[in-house]
Write a protein that holds these residues in place. Structure first.
Motif, short mmCIF file in Angstrom:
data_model
loop_
_atom_site.label_atom_id
_atom_site.label_comp_id
_atom_site.label_asym_id
_atom_site.label_seq_id
_atom_site.Cartn_x
_atom_site.Cartn_y
_atom_site.Cartn_z
N GLY A 100 5.89 2.91 8.53
CA GLY A 100 6.72 1.71 8.59
C GLY A 100 6.09 0.64 9.45
N ALA A 101 5.57 1.04 10.60
CA ALA A 101 4.96 0.07 11.52
C ALA A 101 3.72 -0.57 10.91
CB ALA A 101 4.60 0.76 12.83
N ALA A 102 3.06 0.16 10.00
CA ALA A 102 1.83 -0.37 9.38
C ALA A 102 2.12 -1.04 8.04
CB ALA A 102 0.83 0.77 9.20
N GLY A 103 3.37 -1.05 7.62
CA GLY A 103 3.71 -1.66 6.35
C GLY A 103 3.23 -0.85 5.15
N VAL A 104 3.13 0.46 5.33
CA VAL A 104 2.66 1.34 4.26
C VAL A 104 3.84 2.13 3.70
CG1 VAL A 104 1.25 3.39 3.75
CG2 VAL A 104 0.32 1.52 5.16
N GLU A 105 3.93 2.22 2.39
CA GLU A 105 5.01 2.97 1.74
C GLU A 105 4.57 4.42 1.58
OE1 GLU A 105 6.97 2.95 -2.67
OE2 GLU A 105 6.47 1.00 -1.77
N VAL A 106 5.50 5.34 1.88
CA VAL A 106 5.18 6.77 1.78
C VAL A 106 5.73 7.33 0.49
CG1 VAL A 106 5.46 9.05 2.84
CG2 VAL A 106 5.23 7.00 4.29
N ARG A 107 4.90 8.06 -0.23
CA ARG A 107 5.38 8.80 -1.40
C ARG A 107 5.37 10.28 -1.04
NH1 ARG A 107 2.79 9.42 -7.28
NH2 ARG A 107 4.55 10.55 -8.19
N TRP A 108 6.56 10.88 -0.98
CA TRP A 108 6.69 12.29 -0.57
C TRP A 108 6.35 13.21 -1.73
CZ3 TRP A 108 8.96 13.76 4.40
CH2 TRP A 108 9.19 12.66 5.24
N ARG A 109 5.36 14.08 -1.54
CA ARG A 109 4.87 14.95 -2.60
C ARG A 109 4.91 16.43 -2.18
NH1 ARG A 109 1.83 12.71 -6.77
NH2 ARG A 109 2.71 14.58 -7.70
N ALA A 134 -5.18 8.08 8.12
CA ALA A 134 -4.81 7.89 6.73
C ALA A 134 -3.97 6.62 6.57
CB ALA A 134 -4.04 9.10 6.21
N ILE A 135 -3.03 6.43 7.48
CA ILE A 135 -2.20 5.22 7.42
C ILE A 135 -3.05 3.98 7.66
CG2 ILE A 135 -0.35 3.98 8.63
CD1 ILE A 135 1.05 6.72 8.96
N ALA A 136 -3.95 4.06 8.63
CA ALA A 136 -4.83 2.92 8.90
C ALA A 136 -5.67 2.59 7.67
CB ALA A 136 -5.73 3.22 10.10
N TRP A 137 -6.21 3.62 7.03
CA TRP A 137 -7.01 3.41 5.82
C TRP A 137 -6.17 2.77 4.72
CZ3 TRP A 137 -12.29 4.84 5.20
CH2 TRP A 137 -12.80 4.62 3.93
N ALA A 138 -4.96 3.32 4.52
CA ALA A 138 -4.08 2.79 3.47
C ALA A 138 -3.76 1.32 3.71
CB ALA A 138 -2.79 3.61 3.41
N SER A 139 -3.68 0.94 4.97
CA SER A 139 -3.34 -0.46 5.27
C SER A 139 -4.58 -1.34 5.35
CB SER A 139 -2.52 -0.54 6.56
OG SER A 139 -3.35 -0.27 7.67
N GLY A 140 -5.73 -0.79 5.00
CA GLY A 140 -6.92 -1.61 4.84
C GLY A 140 -7.96 -1.52 5.94
N GLU A 141 -7.68 -0.75 6.99
CA GLU A 141 -8.67 -0.62 8.07
C GLU A 141 -9.86 0.24 7.63
OE1 GLU A 141 -7.55 0.57 12.07
OE2 GLU A 141 -5.61 -0.40 11.78
N ALA A 197 0.84 -1.20 0.00
CA ALA A 197 0.00 0.00 0.00
C ALA A 197 0.87 1.25 0.00
CB ALA A 197 -0.91 -0.01 1.22
N VAL A 198 0.46 2.23 -0.78
CA VAL A 198 1.20 3.48 -0.86
C VAL A 198 0.32 4.62 -0.34
CG1 VAL A 198 2.28 5.15 -2.42
CG2 VAL A 198 2.55 2.70 -2.85
N LEU A 199 0.92 5.50 0.43
CA LEU A 199 0.22 6.70 0.89
C LEU A 199 0.98 7.91 0.36
CD1 LEU A 199 -2.14 7.75 2.67
CD2 LEU A 199 -0.48 7.93 4.54
N LEU A 218 -3.21 11.13 0.51
CA LEU A 218 -4.07 10.50 -0.49
C LEU A 218 -3.75 9.01 -0.57
CD1 LEU A 218 -3.83 13.17 -3.37
CD2 LEU A 218 -5.72 12.84 -1.78
N THR A 219 -4.80 8.22 -0.51
CA THR A 219 -4.61 6.77 -0.57
C THR A 219 -4.77 6.26 -2.00
OG1 THR A 219 -6.94 6.23 -0.22
CG2 THR A 219 -5.60 6.57 1.75
#
Lengths: 205, 205
Positions: B30-39, B194-201, B5-7, B178-179
């Motif tokens: 990182g703890a949620a296994g979500v990749e961050v795209r810096w914009r 946002a991170i929770a959403w990106a990881s599927g919650e 998942a990318v945020l 943005l997810t």
């Protein structure tokens, strides 16, 4: 015995995020041993003073679209239904006068929550005197008599004084939480922190 | 293996609350296994389109006073120093061009955090090319060469395209998350959600 901490809860009956706080504050404050003082007020005059003639969510439509989606998600998170009333914002003058009167009576918080439930839970009008009277009657109260007192000069004058108090204390939005020691917290997102502060917590110190 | 998942993390280098997110997002994602795209992007053109010629925290001074107090409290909560730069907001154009270039390189996030640390942690300027070059050099990078590439036409054109992308995707403030599936979350207060959403919650469902 130490005096119980008090948290002032300033809310606008047409404000979406105030709805989320009104439905949550009693349980959270109760658990923390904090007393809530319900402070209904009108945001309109404060917005007007900074040149806004409507809700910022209407004046800035991209922000408005985001807000409704955010309310939907936040409602799901807190287990609260969210339905947009038409028009938005609702004219909250009559209901606010009644809520101001109610702040002196045990039925005040219950009335406020019933207004929000009808407005943002069911998406129904709270603007007309008949709608407000209906809410009061639904709570087993004498709607007509209360409306009459709420619309009389002394209560109208009091509401103006409250609005002036809000402005002089630096309020610019709703909900806003004020602690005994003069801290201001703005927005439903700060409800938990405001209660923690009121009960003596100082994060990071 | 499932795609990670990318945020997307949209931030403005002059934005106070973006600072709080930039300093926290890597650990949380990182703890949620979500990749961050810096914009990195510029808010100025978006504010200008709605009639604002400065930060809303300057245009609406009561809100600005509140924001700085809130930043102080939030900084204490997250263990981050907060010092107001003068002037505020800082002109972030040069630094944003570099951050945009950096988004393609491993040093991008580090540079962004160094800018924020200097600007809002120490209250020092990040506006002049020399200040930006100094930050790059402090990271062991060739500040002059990077500044030259960042200020060349292709990168300037890319920044304009990014700003247009921000507008077309409905951004109105920073930070914004943005997810993959098109959800928008606005504000440092929504970083965790946002991170929770990106990881599927999906809270409450």
């Amino acid at each position: 015995m130490a005096r119980r901490a008090v948290l002032e809860f300033w809310y606008e009956l047409a404000s979406t995020y105030s709805y989320l706080s009104a439905m949550r504050i009693e349980e959270l404050a109760g658990a923390a041993g904090v007393e809530v003082r319900w402070r209904p007020f009108l945001l309109g005059p404060i917005f007007a003073a900074q040149g806004w003639n409507s809700s910022p969510f209407n004046l800035f439509p991209v922000k408005g679209r985001y807000m409704w989606r955010d309310m939907e998600r936040e409602g799901a998170r807190f287990g609260l239904p969210v339905k947009r009333p038409d028009p938005f914002p609702q004219n909250s003058l009559v209901a606010t006068r009644v809520a101001l009167l109610g702040a002196e009576h045990p039925w005040g918080p219950t009335f406020t929550k019933a207004v929000y439930a009808q407005e943002f839970g069911e998406g129904r009008s709270i603007a007309e005197p008949a709608a407000v009277a209906g809410i009061l009657k639904g709570l087993g109260l004498d709607g007509d008599a209360i409306l009459k007192t709420a619309s009389a000069e002394p209560n109208k004058t009091r509401l103006k004084a409250v609005t002036e108090e809000a402005r002089s204390r630096g309020l610019f939005g709703a909900p806003t939480f004020l602690t005994d020691d003069g801290e201001m917290f703005w927005g439903n997102d700060r409800l938990e922190l405001a209660i923690a502060w009121a009960s003596g917590e100082r994060p990071g110190r």
